[in-house]
Structures are given as structure tokens and as C-alpha cells.
Write an enzyme that holds these catalytic residues in place. Structure first.
Site, short mmCIF file in Angstrom:
data_model
loop_
_atom_site.label_atom_id
_atom_site.label_comp_id
_atom_site.label_asym_id
_atom_site.label_seq_id
_atom_site.Cartn_x
_atom_site.Cartn_y
_atom_site.Cartn_z
N CYS A 1 0.76 -1.01 -0.04
CA CYS A 1 -0.08 -0.07 0.04
C CYS A 1 0.90 1.39 -0.05
CB CYS A 1 -1.02 0.08 1.21
SG CYS A 1 -2.01 -1.63 1.18
N CYS B 1 -14.91 -0.48 6.88
CA CYS B 1 -13.86 -1.18 5.98
C CYS B 1 -13.97 -0.25 4.55
CB CYS B 1 -14.33 -2.32 5.57
SG CYS B 1 -14.55 -3.51 7.05
N LYS C 1 -11.74 5.63 2.69
CA LYS C 1 -13.20 5.14 2.88
C LYS C 1 -14.12 5.52 1.89
CE LYS C 1 -16.17 3.26 5.43
NZ LYS C 1 -16.82 3.34 4.14
N HIS D 1 -9.42 1.86 -2.43
CA HIS D 1 -8.14 1.66 -2.31
C HIS D 1 -7.45 0.93 -3.52
CE1 HIS D 1 -4.12 1.32 -0.77
NE2 HIS D 1 -4.17 0.30 -0.23
#
Length: 395
Positions: A85, A212, A337, A341
Site C-alpha cells: 500500500c 472498511c 473510506k 483503495h
């Protein structure tokens, strides 16, 4: 030390979301063309480039050739990087260090990821990405499960009841959705309430659906030059104050972890603050973009960055400290959020928001007179991770 040696003169960011109508190349061009226009330069001016992607086999393919072809880069050196990430921040770091060293005058960093076409509801199969030995060590690990354990341990360690803990996490998500609803580039643009979050289906207790982040398609790009040349390109460049990356040697997972913090974030932050000359981050940092893959990650990161005292970040959340009109706004663009991602793009997307905020160009989300902004990426799991911290500012 690279403090104030390099400046960003142009940035671009695609619309993030379920971009079924476009491919990897289209996303890259969307971000790249905006960055070129923003910097007021031409393609021929770029002398080197770095591409960040993570799941290359199911998306763009290996090597740097896909981005060189998509952007028609003129036979310049192009490097593909991947660091979970932190990939986007790693690409930006490569471009910044190249310019700082004098190896080139103008460099491009671009992060692209197209995850919605992979056929998976979440990330592609993750079992072997940390090597065969680690697959034997924790064969059934999942990101929601690992971060859920971080949440339950945090609740226990700092005396939060499950109900109170979930309420605090819900407030974090509500704050981010409020900001993201004002961002035309975000994937999810609907506000939610604490009640919505608490009633949502559980993914890995105590983390529900709204705790999540999702997966998305997206791209972001940055163009950097040496600081002394920046004003030749624009009146309001943004300067790189620090870039630090910390990768675990594995000790947390094996024998040395308390379950309520992420050591790589702590180590990277310590070095980043030293490089940037920051002594009191709670007072000196004006806004944050942190890696909110889960609401608990954001909560713990407040403490790992030294913004909140240990065990007291939940109080800051309750008091509105990180709201858009709070003392240190966090996720002013909606964060992971609301953007989802797309791994290779996220680090540069965060920098894009800081860049716009520092220039006073964030529209309805604009923070009052910010001077220093920080981005944070976290790849892997709480007890085995890589973290990246980037600090940007104006002179």
C-alpha cells in the site's frame, strides 16, 4: 535529507470508482494530462518517470513498458515500483530523490490500479504475496480479521466497552463520508450516520461494512522539480519536507507487539519529523491524510503519529479534533473510506489532496490557512507491515 530541496509543480487525479468503461491506460492518462496541464509543461519536458502498481499480473502487466506506452513517454528511463500500500508513496519518493540528486530536472510519479476487473469482490488472492514461509506462519490471515484483532485489543487495553468502541469507530467513518460527499473525484459520495454504521453488516467483528474501505479503480500523478527552479513553473509550488519509509524486520509478529500500535508507522514518523524539523506534530501539522483501510487503522494511526496521546485518540475523535473544522482535520477528501483503495494510486492521491489544500484550492473542503500536511500509507498487517510518511509544506 531532502527537506525543501524538491517541489511539486503539477498534480493530477482521476475520478475513483467502478470504472468499467475505461482501462489502465485511460486512468493513467486522466491523471497524467491533468498533471501536465497543472504544471504548464509538455510531455517532452519529463526526463524520468516512476510507476506504482501492486497487482500487475491482473491489471497492467509487468515492467514499466505499459505506462511508457500509454503516456508515450519519449524513450526516457521509466521504473516500476511496488511496496504494497506504500507503492504510490514509493514512486513519488523515487522521483523526488532523482531530482534532488541532480540525476534529472523534471520527474514524474504516477500510480495506477484497476481492481474492479479482477473478478474478486475484494483484493485478489493474497496467500503468497509475503513469501512461502509467511504463508505457512499465518495461512488464513485476512486484512479484516487482522485489523479486527487490533480493534478488540485497543478496546480492552484502554477500557472501552464494545459499544463505546464501535461508536468511536463509527464517528471516524461518518466524518470521512461527510468530507467525501463534497469531493467530485471520490468513489462514494453519500453521507452516513452513526446509526447507519452501527447497523451495518459485520465483516469481522467489531468491524462492520462502513468500517472498511472498498476497492476501486483510480490513478494519480505528480511532477517534481528542484526547489530553486519551482517558481519558474508556477507561483504556488508545494515543497517536500520529508519522505520516510519503514519496513518491519518481523520482530512484532514474532515476539514484540502489544497489539495496540503499528511499529513501522511509529518509526517512519520519528524519522520524518526529524527530517522536516517538526518537534510537536499535534501543534505543527495542519492536516492529515492517513491510511484508513479500516476505521481502527485511522484511530491507532493518530497515536502512532504522535498527534494524540497513547490511549486517548478516541477522546479526540469524540471531541471533533479531526473533523473538517477541527484542530487537525483528517481525511479532508474522504480518505480510502470514500475513494476506495486502488493500491498503486492511493499514496499519490493523498498527496494530491494535501497539494490542493496547501494551495487553497480544495473548494468546499478547504481548511483554513494550512501550511504543513502529512500523508501516511500502511501496507500489510498491523504486526507485519511497511509504512510511508510524506510531509509537504509551503515556504
Amino acid at each position: 535529507m531532502i527537506r525543501d530541496k524538491v517541489a511539486i509543480i503539477g498534480m493530477g487525479c482521476s475520478k475513483f470508482g467502478e470504472r468499467w468503461d475505461v482501462g489502465f491506460e485511460d486512468l493513467a492518462l486522466e491523471a497524467f494530462n491533468e498533471a501536465l496541464d497543472d504544471a504548464s509543461i509538455e510531455l517532452k519536458d519529463i526526463q524520468a518517470a516512476w510507476l506504482a502498481t501492486c497487482f500487475d499480473e491482473v491489471m497492467c502487466g509487468k515492467s514499466a513498458l505499459p505506462i511508457a506506452n500509454a503516456l508515450k513517454l519519449p524513450f526516457i528511463p521509466v521504473t516500476r515500483v511496488e511496496n504494497f500500500c506504500a507503492s504510490g508513496s514509493e514512486a513519488l519518493r523515487g522521483a523526488v530523490y532523482a531530482v534532488a540528486s541532480g540525476a534529472c530536472d523534471v520527474a514524474l510519479a504516477i500510480g495506477v490500479e484497476k481492481l474492479k476487473d479482477t473478478g474478486y469482490g475484494g483484493l485478489p488472492e493474497f496467500g503468497t504475496v509475503m513469501g512461502t514461509k509467511n504463508r505457512l506462519t499465518f495461512p488464513n490471515v485476512t486484512a479484516p480479521g487482522a485489523f479486527a484483532m487490533l480493534a478488540t485489543r485497543y478496546f480492552s487495553e484502554y477500557g472501552l466497552s464494545p459499544e463505546k468502541g464501535k461508536e468511536i469507530l463509527a464517528r471516524i467513518s461518518v466524518k470521512s463520508h461527510h468530507n467525501g460527499a463534497m469531493n467530485p473525484k471520490a468513489h462514494l459520495r453519500r453521507e452516513v450516520t452513526v446509526e447507519d454504521v452501527l447497523k451495518a453488516p459485520i465483516i469481522a467483528w467489531p468491524l462492520g461494512l462502513y468500517d472498511c474501505c472498498g476497492v476501486s479503480d483510480g490513478a494519480a500523478a505528480a511532477i517534481v522539480v528542484r526547489a530553486e527552479n519551482a517558481k519558474e513553473y508556477r507561483e504556488d509550488p508545494i515543497y517536500v519536507k520529508s519522505m520516510q519509509i519503514s519496513a518491519t524486520p518481523g520482530e512484532e509478529l514474532l515476539y514484540k507487539w502489544d497489539g495496540v500500535h503499528v511499529e513501522t508507522t511509529v518509526r517512519a514518523a520519528e524519522k520524518a519529523y526529524k527530517e522536516a524539523g517538526i518537534e510537536n506534530p499535534r501543534k505543527e501539522i495542519d492536516l492529515l491524510e492517513v491510511h484508513d483501510c479500516f476505521s481502527i487503522t485511522e484511530l491507532v494511526t493518530y497515536e502512532d503519529l504522535g498527534i494524540s496521546p497513547r490511549g486517548e485518540a478516541w477522546k479526540d475523535v469524540e471531541n471533533g479534533f479531526f473533523e473538517l473544522d477541527g484542530e487537525v482535520p483528517c481525511q479532508t477528501d474522504g480518505g480510502l473510506k470514500c475513494f476506495g483503495h486502488p493500491i498503486g494510486a492511493s499514496g499519490i492521491r493523498m498527496a494530491y489532496e494535501i497539494y490542493k489544500q496547501l494551495q487553497g484550492k480544495a473548494g468546499k473542503r478547504q481548511v483554513e490557512d494550512p501550511r504543513i500536511g502529512l500523508t501516511h500509507n500502511l501496507g500489510g498487517f498491523p504486526a507485519m507491515s511497511v509504512a510511508a510518511i510524506c510531509i509537504f509544506g509551503i515556504k
